[in-house]
Scaffold this motif. Structure first.
Motif, PDB file in Angstrom:
ATOM      1  N   LYS A  31     -21.299  11.113  -0.875  1.00  0.00           N
ATOM      2  CA  LYS A  31     -21.368  13.149  -0.530  1.00  0.00           C
ATOM      3  C   LYS A  31     -20.011  12.823   0.379  1.00  0.00           C
ATOM      4  O   LYS A  31     -18.963  13.525   0.123  1.00  0.00           O
ATOM      5  CB  LYS A  31     -22.245  13.856   0.641  1.00  0.00           C
ATOM      6  CG  LYS A  31     -23.779  14.308  -0.103  1.00  0.00           C
ATOM      7  CD  LYS A  31     -24.577  15.059   0.481  1.00  0.00           C
ATOM      8  CE  LYS A  31     -25.610  15.957   0.132  1.00  0.00           C
ATOM      9  NZ  LYS A  31     -26.064  16.668   0.090  1.00  0.00           N
ATOM     10  N   GLU A  69     -23.961  17.230  -5.732  1.00  0.00           N
ATOM     11  CA  GLU A  69     -24.089  18.205  -6.557  1.00  0.00           C
ATOM     12  C   GLU A  69     -23.054  18.689  -8.104  1.00  0.00           C
ATOM     13  O   GLU A  69     -22.287  18.521  -7.357  1.00  0.00           O
ATOM     14  CB  GLU A  69     -24.389  19.203  -6.165  1.00  0.00           C
ATOM     15  CG  GLU A  69     -26.162  19.588  -5.607  1.00  0.00           C
ATOM     16  CD  GLU A  69     -25.891  21.144  -5.096  1.00  0.00           C
ATOM     17  OE1 GLU A  69     -25.836  22.219  -5.684  1.00  0.00           O
ATOM     18  OE2 GLU A  69     -26.621  21.593  -3.731  1.00  0.00           O
ATOM     19  N   ASN A  71     -22.268  21.267  -9.487  1.00  0.00           N
ATOM     20  CA  ASN A  71     -22.047  22.248  -9.571  1.00  0.00           C
ATOM     21  C   ASN A  71     -20.765  22.407  -9.283  1.00  0.00           C
ATOM     22  O   ASN A  71     -19.577  22.362  -9.126  1.00  0.00           O
ATOM     23  CB  ASN A  71     -22.981  23.275  -9.061  1.00  0.00           C
ATOM     24  CG  ASN A  71     -23.997  23.678 -10.421  1.00  0.00           C
ATOM     25  OD1 ASN A  71     -23.693  24.011 -11.405  1.00  0.00           O
ATOM     26  ND2 ASN A  71     -25.170  24.426 -10.272  1.00  0.00           N
TER      27      ASN A  71
END
Length: 131
Positions: A31, A69, A71
């Protein structure tokens, strides 16, 4: 030339060559990697988003270890109108194919491919993605 984040230090500006393509690398397992790219985007001149930026997503062979993610990655490409390339750096064949693809993109962005510009290339990449 590689940089871990932007902005680049200004003390060597006079030695820095022209920038033809910026490839932001995102490690799908981190992340922090995505956050670093998002923070760096603020330092890129808007004119670069007309075909001179791409997002290279690594680690896609291990989606079960995914911390980012998909997306969010697709949204980056959409918002900045820049291609998103996926690769697995641990596999030599995919690594070589990705390097060749990036080199071809760089040649187009630098103006070394007659009949293509960075802007037309970006439009072509988006039309392929929509098919």
């Amino acid at each position: 030339h590689l940089a871990t984040s932007l902005p680049l230090p200004s003390e060597r500006d006079h030695l820095r060559p022209r920038i033809d393509l910026i490839a932001f690398m995102i490690d799908i397992k981190s992340k922090y990697s995505l956050k670093n790219v998002e923070a760096s985007l603020a330092y890129v001149d808007a004119s670069f988003f007309l075909g001179k930026v791409c997002f290279l997503v690594t680690g896609v062979g291990r989606l079960n270890y995914c911390s980012v993610e998909m997306n969010a990655i697709w949204k980056l490409g959409e918002v900045y109108r820049s291609p998103v390339l996926f690769c697995e750096l641990e596999l030599e064949g995919i690594r070589v194919a990705t390097a060749q693809r990036l080199l071809r993109m760089l040649k187009i962005c630098a103006g070394y491919v007659p009949g293509f510009s960075a802007l037309s290339f970006s439009t072509l990449m988006r039309s392929f993605a929509n098919e």
